[in-house]
Design a protein around this motif. Sequence first.
Motif, mmCIF file in Angstrom:
data_model
loop_
_atom_site.group_PDB
_atom_site.id
_atom_site.type_symbol
_atom_site.label_atom_id
_atom_site.label_comp_id
_atom_site.label_asym_id
_atom_site.label_seq_id
_atom_site.Cartn_x
_atom_site.Cartn_y
_atom_site.Cartn_z
ATOM 1 N N LEU A 1 -4.210 -2.230 15.764
ATOM 2 C CA LEU A 1 -4.709 -1.242 14.799
ATOM 3 C C LEU A 1 -3.567 -0.474 14.156
ATOM 4 O O LEU A 1 -3.578 -0.199 12.948
ATOM 5 N N ALA A 2 -2.549 -0.136 14.963
ATOM 6 C CA ALA A 2 -1.396 0.602 14.436
ATOM 7 C C ALA A 2 -0.639 -0.233 13.409
ATOM 8 O O ALA A 2 -0.209 0.283 12.367
ATOM 9 N N MET A 3 -0.485 -1.520 13.667
ATOM 10 C CA MET A 3 0.275 -2.381 12.766
ATOM 11 C C MET A 3 -0.440 -2.545 11.428
ATOM 12 O O MET A 3 0.192 -2.518 10.368
ATOM 13 N N VAL A 4 -1.753 -2.712 11.455
ATOM 14 C CA VAL A 4 -2.503 -2.880 10.204
ATOM 15 C C VAL A 4 -2.396 -1.627 9.345
ATOM 16 O O VAL A 4 -2.122 -1.696 8.140
ATOM 17 N N HIS A 5 -2.587 -0.460 9.954
ATOM 18 C CA HIS A 5 -2.507 0.783 9.179
ATOM 19 C C HIS A 5 -1.077 1.087 8.742
ATOM 20 O O HIS A 5 -0.856 1.653 7.658
ATOM 21 N N GLY A 6 -0.114 0.713 9.567
ATOM 22 C CA GLY A 6 1.279 0.877 9.156
ATOM 23 C C GLY A 6 1.605 0.043 7.934
ATOM 24 O O GLY A 6 2.324 0.488 7.029
ATOM 25 N N ALA A 7 1.058 -1.180 7.872
ATOM 26 C CA ALA A 7 1.291 -2.040 6.715
ATOM 27 C C ALA A 7 0.661 -1.446 5.456
ATOM 28 O O ALA A 7 1.264 -1.478 4.366
ATOM 29 N N ILE A 8 -0.534 -0.883 5.578
ATOM 30 C CA ILE A 8 -1.175 -0.236 4.423
ATOM 31 C C ILE A 8 -0.326 0.946 3.950
ATOM 32 O O ILE A 8 -0.119 1.136 2.742
ATOM 33 N N ALA A 9 0.182 1.748 4.894
ATOM 34 C CA ALA A 9 0.995 2.910 4.540
ATOM 35 C C ALA A 9 2.272 2.491 3.817
ATOM 36 O O ALA A 9 2.655 3.095 2.797
ATOM 37 N N LEU A 10 2.948 1.460 4.314
ATOM 38 C CA LEU A 10 4.186 0.993 3.681
ATOM 39 C C LEU A 10 3.910 0.451 2.279
ATOM 40 O O LEU A 10 4.680 0.700 1.346
ATOM 41 N N PHE A 11 2.809 -0.275 2.124
ATOM 42 C CA PHE A 11 2.481 -0.812 0.808
ATOM 43 C C PHE A 11 2.150 0.309 -0.166
ATOM 44 O O PHE A 11 2.503 0.247 -1.355
ATOM 45 N N ALA A 12 1.494 1.354 0.326
ATOM 46 C CA ALA A 12 1.165 2.500 -0.533
ATOM 47 C C ALA A 12 2.438 3.183 -1.029
ATOM 48 O O ALA A 12 2.532 3.559 -2.208
ATOM 49 N N ILE A 13 3.423 3.340 -0.142
ATOM 50 C CA ILE A 13 4.699 3.946 -0.558
ATOM 51 C C ILE A 13 5.352 3.097 -1.635
ATOM 52 O O ILE A 13 5.840 3.608 -2.654
ATOM 53 N N TRP A 14 5.385 1.790 -1.416
ATOM 54 C CA TRP A 14 6.025 0.900 -2.383
ATOM 55 C C TRP A 14 5.320 0.972 -3.733
ATOM 56 O O TRP A 14 5.977 1.025 -4.779
ATOM 57 N N ARG A 15 3.993 1.005 -3.736
ATOM 58 C CA ARG A 15 3.273 1.065 -5.000
ATOM 59 C C ARG A 15 3.520 2.375 -5.733
ATOM 60 O O ARG A 15 3.536 2.402 -6.968
ATOM 61 N N MET A 16 3.752 3.446 -5.002
ATOM 62 C CA MET A 16 4.035 4.727 -5.657
ATOM 63 C C MET A 16 5.376 4.712 -6.377
ATOM 64 O O MET A 16 5.613 5.526 -7.278
ATOM 65 N N THR A 17 6.256 3.776 -5.993
ATOM 66 C CA THR A 17 7.543 3.651 -6.691
ATOM 67 C C THR A 17 7.471 2.685 -7.859
ATOM 68 O O THR A 17 8.414 2.606 -8.653
ATOM 69 N N ARG A 18 6.378 1.951 -7.971
ATOM 70 C CA ARG A 18 6.282 0.904 -8.975
ATOM 71 C C ARG A 18 5.334 1.233 -10.118
ATOM 72 O O ARG A 18 5.344 0.544 -11.142
ATOM 73 N N ARG A 19 4.519 2.260 -9.954
ATOM 74 C CA ARG A 19 3.494 2.535 -10.961
ATOM 75 C C ARG A 19 3.228 4.028 -10.998
ATOM 76 O O ARG A 19 3.102 4.665 -9.951
ATOM 77 N N SER A 20 3.132 4.585 -12.180
ATOM 78 C CA SER A 20 2.872 6.013 -12.300
ATOM 79 C C SER A 20 1.440 6.327 -11.869
ATOM 80 O O SER A 20 0.546 5.492 -11.949
ATOM 81 N N ALA A 21 1.243 7.536 -11.387
ATOM 82 C CA ALA A 21 -0.059 7.947 -10.881
ATOM 83 C C ALA A 21 -1.022 8.240 -12.019
ATOM 84 O O ALA A 21 -0.624 8.659 -13.110
#
Length: 445
Positions: free
Chosen positions: A360-380
């Motif tokens: 469970l920790a690994m799945v949510h960690g992957a979502i969190a990391l992807f969210a950070i990356w997307r915040m650097t690639r696209r304006s809110a």
Amino acid sequence: MVSAIGSVWALLLGIALMMLGNGLQGTLLGVRATIEGFPTGVTGLVMTGYYLGFLAGSVLAPRIVQRVGHIRVFAALASIASASVLLHAILVDPWSWGAMRLATGFSYAGLYVVAESWLNDRSTNETRGQILSIYMIVMLGGLALGQFLLNAGDPGDFQLFVLISVLVSLALVPISLTASPAPSFDAPTPVGLRDLYRVSPLGVVGGIGNGMAGGMLLGMGAVYAQIAGMTLAQVSLFMALIFIGAMALQWPIGRLSDLVDRRKVIFAAAVSVSVIFLTLALLPAVPVWVTLAAAFIFGGLTMPMYSLCGAHLNDHLEPRQMVAASGGYVLLNGLGAVLGPVTASAAMTGLGPMGFFLALAMVHGAIALFAIWRMTRRSAVPAEDQGAFVAMPVRGSPIAATLNPEAPGEFEEWKGLPADAADGASGTPRPAPGSSGESGFDVPQ
């Protein structure tokens, strides 16, 4: 609110009975599988059958309803679900259980299609939001209360299976006797993965990851609790707190996501769950009360994430596109759910009970990391341009999207993105749909 309930009370009563039975069944099978000595990996495969059946039913059931009609389909599928429960008590082996879980998942997907299309037909633009809220309360409340029925009998005997069968069968009564005519039926064609990813990469990845996490906890949570040495009462409370947490925190988390960049809320929820479960996985001994508190937090943070990612996806769509896109989103979440029990059981087989928390920790960690990356690639999307958060049923059908008050009463089929549309997955930040200088995601007319 009273008038909204009055127009759909028979449906809601039937849904409540279904949820009581469905909530009890998933937990009972996890407990019984452990009692019967099924290997953890085998139990994971058995539990996956439900999500495979549900995924297939979400695709095929709308076509069956169009050909046969609502009441006939509801009666047939409820009968199959009821009979499947009883066969679990007669044929106690993994192969039979896997087949029965497949049939149960297919049946419940079809039952949701019928119920949700009927709710949508009975709602108006003014009452859709109220009816959706009532539907969510009935679903989560029924699933939570169903867990406590685990204490009504011996999981090693047949009585609880009979109780589930009775509940599912009784769900037929109020709907079969309703005097209201069956509604017309029009189901959207779900949008494919590629188009959804182009619209919102985080919405897609978050939806799949959230489905995977839900499949882990709801499919294997009772197995974990048994292996960890919980009593039967503690197992039922552990599972119930997941749904109680979702009911308690759904609105405040959704409200917060309306005020700030929704991706930050998705990140915060995912990283919080990841840290909590990673900590639990690494502790040498975890008190039961800590595990119960973690279940409440998990339900309160993870279940709203389904609607958060869906709302983030809708922020990049025109209202008329939301229903078709949401149909595809539901199927993606279901695909993730198929992977959940197998992944959790593999982790538990290799690492013991701690593997459940680690997965469970690994799945949510992957979502969190992807969210950070997307915040650097696209304006809110500016907060004032975001649509309102709408809590949606995690295990609903694609038809549930028609109850979303943010979508128009009439939807149009997805016609694809225009060839010159800015690609949200390309890494080039772009303004929100409808802002100056941007054509958004208007489909060609």
